[in-house]
Design a protein around this motif. Sequence first.
Motif, PDB file in Angstrom:
ATOM      1  N   SER A 164       0.816  -1.220   0.000  1.00 25.56           N
ATOM      2  CA  SER A 164       0.000   0.000   0.000  1.00 25.56           C
ATOM      3  C   SER A 164       0.846   1.266   0.000  1.00 25.56           C
ATOM      4  O   SER A 164       0.416   2.304  -0.513  1.00 25.56           O
ATOM      5  CB  SER A 164      -0.923   0.028   1.224  1.00 25.56           C
ATOM      6  N   CYS A 165       2.042   1.177   0.574  1.00 25.61           N
ATOM      7  CA  CYS A 165       2.871   2.374   0.778  1.00 25.61           C
ATOM      8  C   CYS A 165       4.056   2.482  -0.172  1.00 25.61           C
ATOM      9  O   CYS A 165       4.786   3.483  -0.138  1.00 25.61           O
ATOM     10  CB  CYS A 165       3.383   2.412   2.224  1.00 25.61           C
ATOM     11  N   GLY A 166       4.277   1.460  -0.995  1.00 18.81           N
ATOM     12  CA  GLY A 166       5.361   1.522  -1.971  1.00 18.81           C
ATOM     13  C   GLY A 166       6.676   0.959  -1.503  1.00 18.81           C
ATOM     14  O   GLY A 166       7.568   0.701  -2.306  1.00 18.81           O
ATOM     15  N   ALA A 167       6.813   0.745  -0.194  1.00 17.48           N
ATOM     16  CA  ALA A 167       8.050   0.180   0.349  1.00 17.48           C
ATOM     17  C   ALA A 167       7.747  -0.390   1.730  1.00 17.48           C
ATOM     18  O   ALA A 167       6.806   0.049   2.402  1.00 17.48           O
ATOM     19  CB  ALA A 167       9.152   1.231   0.457  1.00 17.48           C
ATOM     20  N   ARG A 173      13.488   4.551   7.072  1.00 20.86           N
ATOM     21  CA  ARG A 173      14.130   4.537   8.384  1.00 20.86           C
ATOM     22  C   ARG A 173      13.479   3.491   9.297  1.00 20.86           C
ATOM     23  O   ARG A 173      12.288   3.227   9.175  1.00 20.86           O
ATOM     24  CB  ARG A 173      14.028   5.921   9.039  1.00 20.86           C
ATOM     25  N   PRO A 174      14.267   2.923  10.244  1.00 15.32           N
ATOM     26  CA  PRO A 174      13.689   1.946  11.176  1.00 15.32           C
ATOM     27  C   PRO A 174      12.674   2.576  12.122  1.00 15.32           C
ATOM     28  O   PRO A 174      11.811   1.885  12.651  1.00 15.32           O
ATOM     29  CB  PRO A 174      14.892   1.397  11.934  1.00 15.32           C
ATOM     30  N   MET A 284      11.771  -7.541  13.560  1.00 16.27           N
ATOM     31  CA  MET A 284      13.048  -8.032  13.045  1.00 16.27           C
ATOM     32  C   MET A 284      13.874  -6.944  12.366  1.00 16.27           C
ATOM     33  O   MET A 284      14.883  -7.234  11.726  1.00 16.27           O
ATOM     34  CB  MET A 284      12.804  -9.190  12.083  1.00 16.27           C
ATOM     35  N   ILE A 285      13.451  -5.683  12.506  1.00  9.44           N
ATOM     36  CA  ILE A 285      14.196  -4.573  11.929  1.00  9.44           C
ATOM     37  C   ILE A 285      15.077  -3.950  13.004  1.00  9.44           C
ATOM     38  O   ILE A 285      14.592  -3.381  13.984  1.00  9.44           O
ATOM     39  CB  ILE A 285      13.247  -3.526  11.332  1.00  9.44           C
ATOM     40  N   GLU A 286      16.378  -4.083  12.828  1.00  7.27           N
ATOM     41  CA  GLU A 286      17.332  -3.586  13.827  1.00  7.27           C
ATOM     42  C   GLU A 286      17.134  -2.094  14.049  1.00  7.27           C
ATOM     43  O   GLU A 286      17.010  -1.314  13.107  1.00  7.27           O
ATOM     44  CB  GLU A 286      18.762  -3.857  13.352  1.00  7.27           C
ATOM     45  N   GLY A 287      17.066  -1.710  15.317  1.00  2.26           N
ATOM     46  CA  GLY A 287      16.903  -0.311  15.672  1.00  2.26           C
ATOM     47  C   GLY A 287      15.476   0.139  15.831  1.00  2.26           C
ATOM     48  O   GLY A 287      15.224   1.274  16.236  1.00  2.26           O
ATOM     49  N   SER A 288      14.512  -0.734  15.515  1.00  3.98           N
ATOM     50  CA  SER A 288      13.104  -0.349  15.649  1.00  3.98           C
ATOM     51  C   SER A 288      12.659  -0.451  17.102  1.00  3.98           C
ATOM     52  O   SER A 288      13.247  -1.205  17.886  1.00  3.98           O
ATOM     53  CB  SER A 288      12.224  -1.243  14.783  1.00  3.98           C
TER      54      SER A 288
END
Length: 343
Positions: A164-167, A173-174, A284-288
């Motif tokens: 829905s958002c393209g990415a 950014r995390p 699983m996204i580092e820094g989130s």
Amino acid sequence: MWMRGGTSKGGYFLASDLPADTAARDKFLLGMMGSPDKRQIDGMGGADPLTSKIAVVKKSERPGVDVDYLFLQAFVDKPVITDAQNCGNILVGVGPFAIERGLVKARGEETPVIIYMENTGQIAEALIRTPNGMPTYAGDRAIDGVPGTASPIPIEFRDTAGSSCGALLPTGRPFDVIDDVECTLIDNGMPVVVMRAAALGISGEETRDELDNYTELKKKLESIRLQAGPMMNLGDVKDLSVPKMTLVSAPRAGGAVSTRTFIPHRCHASIGVLGAVSVASACMIEGSPAAGIANIPAGDPKTLDIEHPSGATTIRVKGSGPSATAAIVLTARKLFDGTVFAP
């Protein structure tokens, strides 16, 4: 046909049985659901967004695809029908419905149904048990939030990142800071804003009813949501049901993370399927914010139990990043098949 799909339920229609004109279609569906009315007393809706859902299904003309599925959300207390999001719970009933309606021919004990999700342009594959040439709804699979057991329906999602958002991460950014709160803006099948519950002044153990009564919390969440919309390439989301707002905290029952989700203005009794996929991805996204408190198992694929007020939703994730695939096993049940009327 009225069906329960996962932890939601709603009306499943053949596209050919609904008006071709969108305005006429939406008028009929609102009347059928009984919206706008907080009780939906004059319609089929159950006074809850989770029971005010619609699937529109047709035979697909796309190569390698069996059926096209359009999800529509009826608002309870507003005269709004929106296609701005997908729904993984209602998706679970699409395969059985397609076979029941003759759009897909049963093949042996199990029949795969390839489904194109019109809302997001993505594909899912459902495996339906079809002994004797028709779907069976009886089985031994239990899912949290639904009493009893039913036939398991495994569903694998393909290429859902950025649907829905393209990415996967529309800002790249995390996390971003909105109203002094660290937020992961993520879309892996469902646009979700993931925040730590503690950053909003709650523990994350509150009940759904308690959170629905926290007026100041809901005001702050809506402020964040309205700012997140343009950042997620969704534009003005004032009248949209996305992004969902998920508050995460440390797991309480051995899962990966505990969640409380607003959809977007009422607290969810559990969590949406694709919302759970997005939250699992955020973990699983580092820094989130989620990664710092999540309990992530080793190995690949990883099985993540996303805890929610009714139990947990299990997401199986293989790989990482935008190329990762996610699968889930849920259930559906046919409730009735007949004629529905609108005023």
